[in-house]
Design a protein around this motif. Structure first.
Motif, PDB file in Angstrom:
ATOM      1  N   LYS A   1       9.814   9.544  -7.624  1.00  0.00           N
ATOM      2  CA  LYS A   1       9.283  10.036  -6.129  1.00  0.00           C
ATOM      3  C   LYS A   1       9.460   8.071  -4.388  1.00  0.00           C
ATOM      4  O   LYS A   1       8.711   8.560  -3.373  1.00  0.00           O
ATOM      5  CB  LYS A   1       7.855   9.976  -5.408  1.00  0.00           C
ATOM      6  CG  LYS A   1       7.787  11.675  -6.269  1.00  0.00           C
ATOM      7  CD  LYS A   1       6.032  11.730  -6.500  1.00  0.00           C
ATOM      8  CE  LYS A   1       5.472  12.702  -7.750  1.00  0.00           C
ATOM      9  NZ  LYS A   1       4.151  12.765  -7.715  1.00  0.00           N
ATOM     10  N   PHE A   2       9.841   7.184  -5.328  1.00  0.00           N
ATOM     11  CA  PHE A   2       9.555   5.978  -3.809  1.00  0.00           C
ATOM     12  C   PHE A   2      10.631   6.402  -2.985  1.00  0.00           C
ATOM     13  O   PHE A   2      11.643   6.863  -3.595  1.00  0.00           O
ATOM     14  CB  PHE A   2      10.013   4.717  -5.314  1.00  0.00           C
ATOM     15  CG  PHE A   2       8.783   4.893  -5.997  1.00  0.00           C
ATOM     16  CD1 PHE A   2       7.427   6.006  -5.587  1.00  0.00           C
ATOM     17  CD2 PHE A   2       8.878   3.328  -6.147  1.00  0.00           C
ATOM     18  CE1 PHE A   2       6.427   4.452  -6.588  1.00  0.00           C
ATOM     19  CE2 PHE A   2       7.334   2.745  -7.156  1.00  0.00           C
ATOM     20  CZ  PHE A   2       6.267   3.201  -6.813  1.00  0.00           C
ATOM     21  N   SER A   3      10.440   6.322  -1.843  1.00  0.00           N
ATOM     22  CA  SER A   3      11.711   5.921  -1.120  1.00  0.00           C
ATOM     23  C   SER A   3      12.476   4.489  -1.986  1.00  0.00           C
ATOM     24  O   SER A   3      12.364   3.392  -2.487  1.00  0.00           O
ATOM     25  CB  SER A   3      11.168   5.668   0.226  1.00  0.00           C
ATOM     26  OG  SER A   3      10.329   4.141   0.736  1.00  0.00           O
ATOM     27  N   PRO A   4      13.854   4.542  -1.113  1.00  0.00           N
ATOM     28  CA  PRO A   4      14.935   3.372  -1.535  1.00  0.00           C
ATOM     29  C   PRO A   4      14.248   2.304  -1.019  1.00  0.00           C
ATOM     30  O   PRO A   4      14.416   1.007  -2.011  1.00  0.00           O
ATOM     31  CB  PRO A   4      16.074   3.804  -0.543  1.00  0.00           C
ATOM     32  CG  PRO A   4      15.773   5.555  -0.498  1.00  0.00           C
ATOM     33  CD  PRO A   4      14.456   5.733   0.043  1.00  0.00           C
ATOM     34  N   LYS A   5      13.975   2.001   0.046  1.00  0.00           N
ATOM     35  CA  LYS A   5      12.758   0.368   0.336  1.00  0.00           C
ATOM     36  C   LYS A   5      11.549   0.464  -0.696  1.00  0.00           C
ATOM     37  O   LYS A   5      11.716  -1.103  -0.802  1.00  0.00           O
ATOM     38  CB  LYS A   5      12.578   1.074   1.988  1.00  0.00           C
ATOM     39  CG  LYS A   5      13.417   0.735   3.396  1.00  0.00           C
ATOM     40  CD  LYS A   5      12.904   0.637   4.130  1.00  0.00           C
ATOM     41  CE  LYS A   5      11.504   1.057   4.762  1.00  0.00           C
ATOM     42  NZ  LYS A   5      11.192   1.063   5.920  1.00  0.00           N
TER      43      LYS A   5
ATOM     44  N   PHE B   1       9.440  -2.548  -4.951  1.00  0.00           N
ATOM     45  CA  PHE B   1       9.014  -2.398  -6.385  1.00  0.00           C
ATOM     46  C   PHE B   1       9.479  -3.350  -7.729  1.00  0.00           C
ATOM     47  O   PHE B   1       9.401  -3.796  -8.112  1.00  0.00           O
ATOM     48  CB  PHE B   1       8.821  -0.865  -6.912  1.00  0.00           C
ATOM     49  CG  PHE B   1       7.597  -1.030  -8.089  1.00  0.00           C
ATOM     50  CD1 PHE B   1       6.592  -0.883  -8.518  1.00  0.00           C
ATOM     51  CD2 PHE B   1       8.237  -0.604  -8.954  1.00  0.00           C
ATOM     52  CE1 PHE B   1       5.915  -0.699  -9.602  1.00  0.00           C
ATOM     53  CE2 PHE B   1       8.041  -0.548 -10.061  1.00  0.00           C
ATOM     54  CZ  PHE B   1       6.679  -0.530 -10.306  1.00  0.00           C
ATOM     55  N   ASN B   2      10.847  -3.372  -7.743  1.00  0.00           N
ATOM     56  CA  ASN B   2      11.507  -3.471  -8.530  1.00  0.00           C
ATOM     57  C   ASN B   2      11.490  -5.563  -8.888  1.00  0.00           C
ATOM     58  O   ASN B   2      11.383  -5.587  -9.903  1.00  0.00           O
ATOM     59  CB  ASN B   2      13.156  -3.065  -8.802  1.00  0.00           C
ATOM     60  CG  ASN B   2      12.867  -1.801  -9.145  1.00  0.00           C
ATOM     61  OD1 ASN B   2      12.413  -1.146  -9.931  1.00  0.00           O
ATOM     62  ND2 ASN B   2      14.193  -1.145  -8.811  1.00  0.00           N
ATOM     63  N   GLU B   3      11.521  -5.597  -7.312  1.00  0.00           N
ATOM     64  CA  GLU B   3      11.742  -6.985  -6.583  1.00  0.00           C
ATOM     65  C   GLU B   3      10.294  -8.033  -7.502  1.00  0.00           C
ATOM     66  O   GLU B   3      10.148  -9.242  -7.999  1.00  0.00           O
ATOM     67  CB  GLU B   3      12.416  -7.338  -5.696  1.00  0.00           C
ATOM     68  CG  GLU B   3      13.394  -7.563  -4.738  1.00  0.00           C
ATOM     69  CD  GLU B   3      13.338  -7.842  -3.775  1.00  0.00           C
ATOM     70  OE1 GLU B   3      12.251  -7.725  -2.855  1.00  0.00           O
ATOM     71  OE2 GLU B   3      14.624  -7.388  -2.634  1.00  0.00           O
ATOM     72  N   ILE B   4       8.867  -7.040  -7.220  1.00  0.00           N
ATOM     73  CA  ILE B   4       8.073  -7.613  -7.922  1.00  0.00           C
ATOM     74  C   ILE B   4       7.723  -7.170  -9.406  1.00  0.00           C
ATOM     75  O   ILE B   4       7.654  -8.917  -9.771  1.00  0.00           O
ATOM     76  CB  ILE B   4       6.856  -5.963  -7.340  1.00  0.00           C
ATOM     77  CG1 ILE B   4       6.503  -6.421  -6.040  1.00  0.00           C
ATOM     78  CG2 ILE B   4       5.278  -7.031  -8.302  1.00  0.00           C
ATOM     79  CD1 ILE B   4       6.284  -5.574  -5.026  1.00  0.00           C
TER      80      ILE B   4
ATOM     81  N   GLU C   1       0.881  -1.259  -0.434  1.00  0.00           N
ATOM     82  CA  GLU C   1      -0.469   0.008  -0.306  1.00  0.00           C
ATOM     83  C   GLU C   1       0.705   0.944   0.513  1.00  0.00           C
ATOM     84  O   GLU C   1       0.391   2.516  -0.591  1.00  0.00           O
ATOM     85  CB  GLU C   1      -0.989  -0.620   1.202  1.00  0.00           C
ATOM     86  CG  GLU C   1      -1.858  -1.268   1.182  1.00  0.00           C
ATOM     87  CD  GLU C   1      -2.426  -1.109   2.798  1.00  0.00           C
ATOM     88  OE1 GLU C   1      -3.991  -1.641   2.738  1.00  0.00           O
ATOM     89  OE2 GLU C   1      -2.621  -1.147   3.480  1.00  0.00           O
ATOM     90  N   ASP C   2       1.402   1.671   0.550  1.00  0.00           N
ATOM     91  CA  ASP C   2       2.993   2.249   0.221  1.00  0.00           C
ATOM     92  C   ASP C   2       3.994   2.445  -0.301  1.00  0.00           C
ATOM     93  O   ASP C   2       3.611   4.036  -1.163  1.00  0.00           O
ATOM     94  CB  ASP C   2       3.830   1.885   1.914  1.00  0.00           C
ATOM     95  CG  ASP C   2       4.935   3.829   2.487  1.00  0.00           C
ATOM     96  OD1 ASP C   2       4.039   4.648   2.121  1.00  0.00           O
ATOM     97  OD2 ASP C   2       5.851   3.390   2.641  1.00  0.00           O
ATOM     98  N   ILE C   3       3.946   1.171  -1.472  1.00  0.00           N
ATOM     99  CA  ILE C   3       4.087   2.296  -2.911  1.00  0.00           C
ATOM    100  C   ILE C   3       3.219   2.893  -3.807  1.00  0.00           C
ATOM    101  O   ILE C   3       3.185   4.083  -3.876  1.00  0.00           O
ATOM    102  CB  ILE C   3       4.398   0.553  -3.816  1.00  0.00           C
ATOM    103  CG1 ILE C   3       6.010   0.351  -3.224  1.00  0.00           C
ATOM    104  CG2 ILE C   3       4.437   0.846  -4.877  1.00  0.00           C
ATOM    105  CD1 ILE C   3       6.285  -1.654  -3.432  1.00  0.00           C
TER     106      ILE C   3
END
Length: 88
Positions: A72-76, A81-84, A14-16
């Motif tokens: 705008k994404f935080s590093p985490k 997101f990239n893993e998904i 949800e944070d993404i």
């Protein structure tokens, strides 16, 4: 990437969406896939009656199929997101 079916993992997904241009909403509806993506208004609607596992699976499916601006994404969140996206 290992999918963990927990409230904490759901919050990460949800944070993404909160850092993206898309608005995530949980509503009742008779979506055949369990969710609906309205690209024109950038709204994602997930069936609110789904159990935790169903919500997580829907959000992962959606993240794999839509194009998001990651500026705008935080590093985490960017890492998750990239893993998904790398999963097929």
């Amino acid at each position: 990437m290992e999918i963990r079916y927990s409230k904490h993992f759901l919050n990460k997904l949800e944070d993404i969406f909160s850092e993206s241009d898309y608005i995530l909403r949980y509503e009742k509806g008779s979506f055949k896939s369990g969710y609906c993506v309205i690209h024109d208004t950038k709204v994602v609607v997930v069936n609110k009656f789904y159990l935790l596992e169903g919500k997580i699976n829907c959000l992962i499916d959606i993240l794999k199929t839509i194009e998001l601006s990651t500026e705008k994404f935080s590093p985490k969140n960017l890492k998750l997101f990239n893993e998904i996206k790398a999963q097929h």
